[in-house]
Motif scaffolding. Sequence first.
Motif, PDB file in Angstrom:
ATOM      1  N   SER A 105       0.823  -1.208   0.000  1.00 51.50           N
ATOM      2  CA  SER A 105       0.000   0.000   0.000  1.00 51.50           C
ATOM      3  C   SER A 105       0.857   1.258   0.000  1.00 51.50           C
ATOM      4  N   ALA A 106       2.001   1.230   0.695  1.00 51.88           N
ATOM      5  CA  ALA A 106       2.881   2.394   0.696  1.00 51.88           C
ATOM      6  C   ALA A 106       3.360   2.701  -0.724  1.00 51.88           C
ATOM      7  N   LEU A 107       3.794   1.684  -1.434  1.00 50.86           N
ATOM      8  CA  LEU A 107       4.272   1.896  -2.803  1.00 50.86           C
ATOM      9  C   LEU A 107       3.130   2.191  -3.765  1.00 50.86           C
ATOM     10  N   HIS A 108       2.019   1.499  -3.594  1.00 52.45           N
ATOM     11  CA  HIS A 108       0.885   1.682  -4.499  1.00 52.45           C
ATOM     12  C   HIS A 108       0.273   3.074  -4.334  1.00 52.45           C
ATOM     13  N   ASP A 109       0.162   3.559  -3.112  1.00 51.23           N
ATOM     14  CA  ASP A 109      -0.356   4.907  -2.882  1.00 51.23           C
ATOM     15  C   ASP A 109       0.587   5.963  -3.447  1.00 51.23           C
ATOM     16  N   LEU A 110       1.879   5.697  -3.392  1.00 52.56           N
ATOM     17  CA  LEU A 110       2.867   6.650  -3.870  1.00 52.56           C
ATOM     18  C   LEU A 110       2.979   6.653  -5.387  1.00 52.56           C
ATOM     19  N   LEU A 111       3.016   5.455  -5.988  1.00 51.45           N
ATOM     20  CA  LEU A 111       3.281   5.339  -7.422  1.00 51.45           C
ATOM     21  C   LEU A 111       2.035   5.109  -8.263  1.00 51.45           C
ATOM     22  N   GLY A 112       0.995   4.530  -7.659  1.00 54.02           N
ATOM     23  CA  GLY A 112      -0.228   4.234  -8.404  1.00 54.02           C
ATOM     24  C   GLY A 112      -0.024   3.088  -9.381  1.00 54.02           C
ATOM     25  N   GLY A 113      -0.951   2.922 -10.293  1.00 54.00           N
ATOM     26  CA  GLY A 113      -0.864   1.874 -11.306  1.00 54.00           C
ATOM     27  C   GLY A 113      -1.154   0.494 -10.744  1.00 54.00           C
ATOM     28  N   ASP A 114      -0.613  -0.512 -11.412  1.00 52.84           N
ATOM     29  CA  ASP A 114      -0.811  -1.895 -10.998  1.00 52.84           C
ATOM     30  C   ASP A 114       0.046  -2.189  -9.769  1.00 52.84           C
ATOM     31  N   TYR A 115      -0.488  -2.961  -8.840  1.00 53.43           N
ATOM     32  CA  TYR A 115       0.241  -3.263  -7.608  1.00 53.43           C
ATOM     33  C   TYR A 115       1.015  -4.568  -7.680  1.00 53.43           C
ATOM     34  N   SER A 116       0.928  -5.305  -8.782  1.00 56.70           N
ATOM     35  CA  SER A 116       1.651  -6.579  -8.905  1.00 56.70           C
ATOM     36  C   SER A 116       3.164  -6.435  -8.781  1.00 56.70           C
ATOM     37  N   PRO A 117       3.785  -5.410  -9.391  1.00 56.50           N
ATOM     38  CA  PRO A 117       5.240  -5.273  -9.211  1.00 56.50           C
ATOM     39  C   PRO A 117       5.648  -5.042  -7.754  1.00 56.50           C
ATOM     40  N   HIS A 118       4.787  -4.410  -6.988  1.00 60.51           N
ATOM     41  CA  HIS A 118       5.096  -4.164  -5.585  1.00 60.51           C
ATOM     42  C   HIS A 118       5.028  -5.464  -4.780  1.00 60.51           C
ATOM     43  N   VAL A 119       4.087  -6.326  -5.134  1.00 58.44           N
ATOM     44  CA  VAL A 119       4.006  -7.645  -4.486  1.00 58.44           C
ATOM     45  C   VAL A 119       5.259  -8.449  -4.836  1.00 58.44           C
ATOM     46  N   ASN A 120       5.684  -8.383  -6.108  1.00 54.85           N
ATOM     47  CA  ASN A 120       6.917  -9.062  -6.519  1.00 54.85           C
ATOM     48  C   ASN A 120       8.126  -8.545  -5.746  1.00 54.85           C
ATOM     49  N   SER A 121       8.181  -7.240  -5.553  1.00 50.95           N
ATOM     50  CA  SER A 121       9.284  -6.633  -4.813  1.00 50.95           C
ATOM     51  C   SER A 121       9.314  -7.144  -3.372  1.00 50.95           C
ATOM     52  N   PHE A 122       8.150  -7.251  -2.745  1.00 46.49           N
ATOM     53  CA  PHE A 122       8.052  -7.787  -1.386  1.00 46.49           C
ATOM     54  C   PHE A 122       8.570  -9.225  -1.347  1.00 46.49           C
ATOM     55  N   LEU A 123       8.199 -10.025  -2.334  1.00 40.64           N
ATOM     56  CA  LEU A 123       8.648 -11.414  -2.392  1.00 40.64           C
ATOM     57  C   LEU A 123      10.164 -11.502  -2.528  1.00 40.64           C
ATOM     58  N   GLU A 124      10.749 -10.632  -3.346  1.00 46.75           N
ATOM     59  CA  GLU A 124      12.205 -10.636  -3.542  1.00 46.75           C
ATOM     60  C   GLU A 124      12.945 -10.271  -2.267  1.00 46.75           C
ATOM     61  N   ILE A 125      12.429  -9.307  -1.524  1.00 45.65           N
ATOM     62  CA  ILE A 125      13.079  -8.874  -0.281  1.00 45.65           C
ATOM     63  C   ILE A 125      13.197 -10.037   0.700  1.00 45.65           C
ATOM     64  N   TYR A 126      12.151 -10.835   0.806  1.00 45.23           N
ATOM     65  CA  TYR A 126      12.121 -11.913   1.786  1.00 45.23           C
ATOM     66  C   TYR A 126      12.490 -13.277   1.205  1.00 45.23           C
ATOM     67  N   GLY A 127      12.920 -13.326  -0.034  1.00 50.93           N
ATOM     68  CA  GLY A 127      13.380 -14.582  -0.623  1.00 50.93           C
ATOM     69  C   GLY A 127      12.283 -15.603  -0.832  1.00 50.93           C
ATOM     70  N   ILE A 128      11.073 -15.148  -1.005  1.00 50.61           N
ATOM     71  CA  ILE A 128       9.937 -16.037  -1.221  1.00 50.61           C
ATOM     72  C   ILE A 128       9.792 -16.262  -2.719  1.00 50.61           C
ATOM     73  N   GLN A 129       9.729 -17.513  -3.123  1.00 44.06           N
ATOM     74  CA  GLN A 129       9.642 -17.831  -4.549  1.00 44.06           C
ATOM     75  C   GLN A 129       8.192 -17.795  -5.006  1.00 44.06           C
ATOM     76  N   ARG A 130       7.970 -16.988  -6.022  1.00 45.44           N
ATOM     77  CA  ARG A 130       6.626 -16.819  -6.581  1.00 45.44           C
ATOM     78  C   ARG A 130       6.151 -18.131  -7.204  1.00 45.44           C
ATOM     79  N   ASP A 131       4.937 -18.519  -6.897  1.00 40.00           N
ATOM     80  CA  ASP A 131       4.262 -19.720  -7.404  1.00 40.00           C
ATOM     81  C   ASP A 131       4.952 -21.027  -7.009  1.00 40.00           C
ATOM     82  N   VAL A 132       5.968 -20.967  -6.149  1.00 37.13           N
ATOM     83  CA  VAL A 132       6.581 -22.172  -5.594  1.00 37.13           C
ATOM     84  C   VAL A 132       6.245 -22.250  -4.113  1.00 37.13           C
ATOM     85  N   ASP A 133       6.599 -21.199  -3.377  1.00 35.42           N
ATOM     86  CA  ASP A 133       6.305 -21.161  -1.943  1.00 35.42           C
ATOM     87  C   ASP A 133       4.861 -20.764  -1.679  1.00 35.42           C
TER      88      ASP A 133
END
Length: 159
Positions: A105-133
Amino acid sequence: MKKTILIDLPIHVKKFFMIEYDGYKAKNGADQIDVKKFSELGNIVTAVSRPIPWTQKVEKPQGEGVVAITYYSHTLSHEVSNDRLAMIAKGMDHIFRRSLIAYVSALHDLLGGDYSPHVNSFLEIYGIQRDVDVEFETLRKIYRDRIDRLNRLRKKSYA
């Protein structure tokens, strides 16, 4: 006295807490987190611990999502009972969801647009593998539900 409890978590929640609380591999090979009493997770553990004057069988869950939480208790008889372990796991999942929502929400409120890249960024920070974990759509739904809830509250008439 240092005490240890074993909590069975979903993989993505375990990875989040391993990064958030500087988790490490213990000598016995288990993933372990040392929790301070006044941290958020430490407060949860302290809140559910209670005096248990009898011995209880130690639950030893198996699986990839098991994490050992080490905490300090100055009272020997204070323990976390086995029926409270599920409550701690639920609280940890709630903390994960809240952190995801706050970050996106912090990034989405600031940048707007689609929030999917922000979810991806969160996953990268914590080393969570998308569609695996965890399924990516599940995480998107967590944030989408928050947007829907806010929109319903904004439409509500207080007349």
